[in-house]
Design a protein around this motif. Sequence first.
Motif, mmCIF file in Angstrom:
data_model
loop_
_atom_site.group_PDB
_atom_site.id
_atom_site.type_symbol
_atom_site.label_atom_id
_atom_site.label_comp_id
_atom_site.label_asym_id
_atom_site.label_seq_id
_atom_site.Cartn_x
_atom_site.Cartn_y
_atom_site.Cartn_z
ATOM 1 N N GLY A 13 0.737 -1.130 -0.179
ATOM 2 C CA GLY A 13 -0.026 0.072 0.182
ATOM 3 C C GLY A 13 0.814 1.185 0.062
ATOM 4 O O GLY A 13 2.058 1.227 0.331
ATOM 5 N N SER A 14 0.330 2.362 -0.510
ATOM 6 C CA SER A 14 1.081 3.631 -0.661
ATOM 7 C C SER A 14 1.443 4.190 0.785
ATOM 8 O O SER A 14 2.431 4.859 1.025
ATOM 9 N N LYS A 15 0.808 3.747 1.830
ATOM 10 C CA LYS A 15 1.092 4.185 3.134
ATOM 11 C C LYS A 15 2.423 3.893 3.434
ATOM 12 O O LYS A 15 3.114 4.728 4.190
ATOM 13 N N LYS A 19 5.129 6.630 4.669
ATOM 14 C CA LYS A 19 5.853 6.776 6.119
ATOM 15 C C LYS A 19 7.140 6.757 5.812
ATOM 16 O O LYS A 19 7.903 7.592 6.626
ATOM 17 N N GLY B 182 -4.318 0.005 3.499
ATOM 18 C CA GLY B 182 -3.049 0.363 3.460
ATOM 19 C C GLY B 182 -2.650 1.788 2.555
ATOM 20 O O GLY B 182 -1.641 1.517 1.944
ATOM 21 N N GLU B 183 -3.513 2.409 2.142
ATOM 22 C CA GLU B 183 -3.417 3.436 1.319
ATOM 23 C C GLU B 183 -3.587 4.889 1.959
ATOM 24 O O GLU B 183 -3.229 5.823 1.412
ATOM 25 N N MET B 184 -3.487 4.915 3.366
ATOM 26 C CA MET B 184 -3.329 5.973 4.263
ATOM 27 C C MET B 184 -2.518 5.891 5.259
ATOM 28 O O MET B 184 -2.902 4.785 6.066
ATOM 29 N N LEU B 185 -1.762 6.934 5.623
ATOM 30 C CA LEU B 185 -1.128 7.027 7.053
ATOM 31 C C LEU B 185 -2.063 6.572 8.086
ATOM 32 O O LEU B 185 -2.884 7.163 8.027
ATOM 33 N N ALA B 186 -1.546 5.754 9.026
ATOM 34 C CA ALA B 186 -2.601 5.275 10.137
ATOM 35 C C ALA B 186 -2.159 6.276 11.329
ATOM 36 O O ALA B 186 -1.187 7.024 11.251
ATOM 37 N N ASP B 189 1.307 5.726 12.685
ATOM 38 C CA ASP B 189 2.257 6.140 12.051
ATOM 39 C C ASP B 189 2.645 7.582 12.087
ATOM 40 O O ASP B 189 3.432 8.181 12.328
ATOM 41 N N ASP B 192 3.843 8.458 15.607
ATOM 42 C CA ASP B 192 5.308 8.153 15.899
ATOM 43 C C ASP B 192 6.193 8.834 15.090
ATOM 44 O O ASP B 192 7.119 9.595 15.476
#
Lengths: 89, 264
Positions: A13-15, A19, B182-186, B189, B192
């Motif tokens: 994923g792009s996440k 990060k 999984g396509e956006m900062l959680a 993240d 942190d």
Amino acid sequence: MFDLRRLWGGKRGSKTQAKERLQLILIHDRSSLSPELLDLIKQRILDVLTEFVEIDEQGLAIDLEQTDDTSALITNIPIKAVRRNTRVL
Amino acid sequence: MGKAIVVTSGKGGVGKTTTTANIGAGLAALGQKVALVDADIGLRNLDLFMGLENRVVYHLVDVIEGRATWKKAIIRDKRLENLVLLPSAQVRDKDSVTPRQMKQLVDELKQEFDFVLLDCPAGIERGFKNAVAGADQAIVVVNPEVSSVRDADRVIGLLEAEEIKCIQLVVNRLKPSMVKRGEMLAIKDIVDLLAIDLLGIVPEDEGIVISSNRGEPIALNQTMKAGQAFCNISRRLMGDEIPFVDWQEDDSFFSRLKKLFGIS
């Protein structure tokens, strides 16, 4: 079904990319020194060193070198002569 | 004596004004005396989010330059009697105010109100310095997106340089479905990366646009997710321990089945 993620050329994923990129950007941003601060550092180093040695002030250079995960202050200080009164130490 | 909190972000368009309006409304609904100060001189907007734009007579620069007292310039909210707004000037340039003058005004307001919320302009120049000058604490608003996180980090550094000790994070416009893919900062993240305390998570919500169209803070509408999120933030500011919600859609088999039959 048509998968958008394939189009961007990766299975992750792009996440994860976001990060990882941010980790590097923030390290870089946090460690950058302003030109004013570099000048101040340069002046203080000169003040200390001129007590002991004669320095070619024109030739003095100080820079911040950054790679992906490290930062270093690199200086080059040409010495003209060691002061007479410090030779005895 | 009250607390002054600046709401800031560095980057524009992440939801500073929405956050200020809604945390303010949330605190007032909980019985606190709240003053909202629009510190974005030249670009007045907070009055719109509160639906008070037709009542603006005097503004911040009038108060600073002595043409009106703050008591005369504040506008009382239509819905909550313990909530007031000090609007910003529309045409004046931001250099007409100094950080020292702002601090003096905020100190006076703190005598009268439990919370003084300062809506900071985007950027890190003079307007930022003015808004931060009188603040005891800061709320940094961030979107789960690289440029917003980077700017937030810069702003946190500047707030620390201004000796603001309590800096808390609000993540706005989170899209739980994108995080799940999984396509956006959680949230983890972002926390942190920025290494400051989390104050709240606000999900993306169409209700925000609707409430700004109407000039009614969404925090007063508990049926909307974002409304609940802002109320949780207000309660945390008052010291309540409210668990964080990640606003994940419940898409288990049973909830889908319930939806199919129109039960939930």
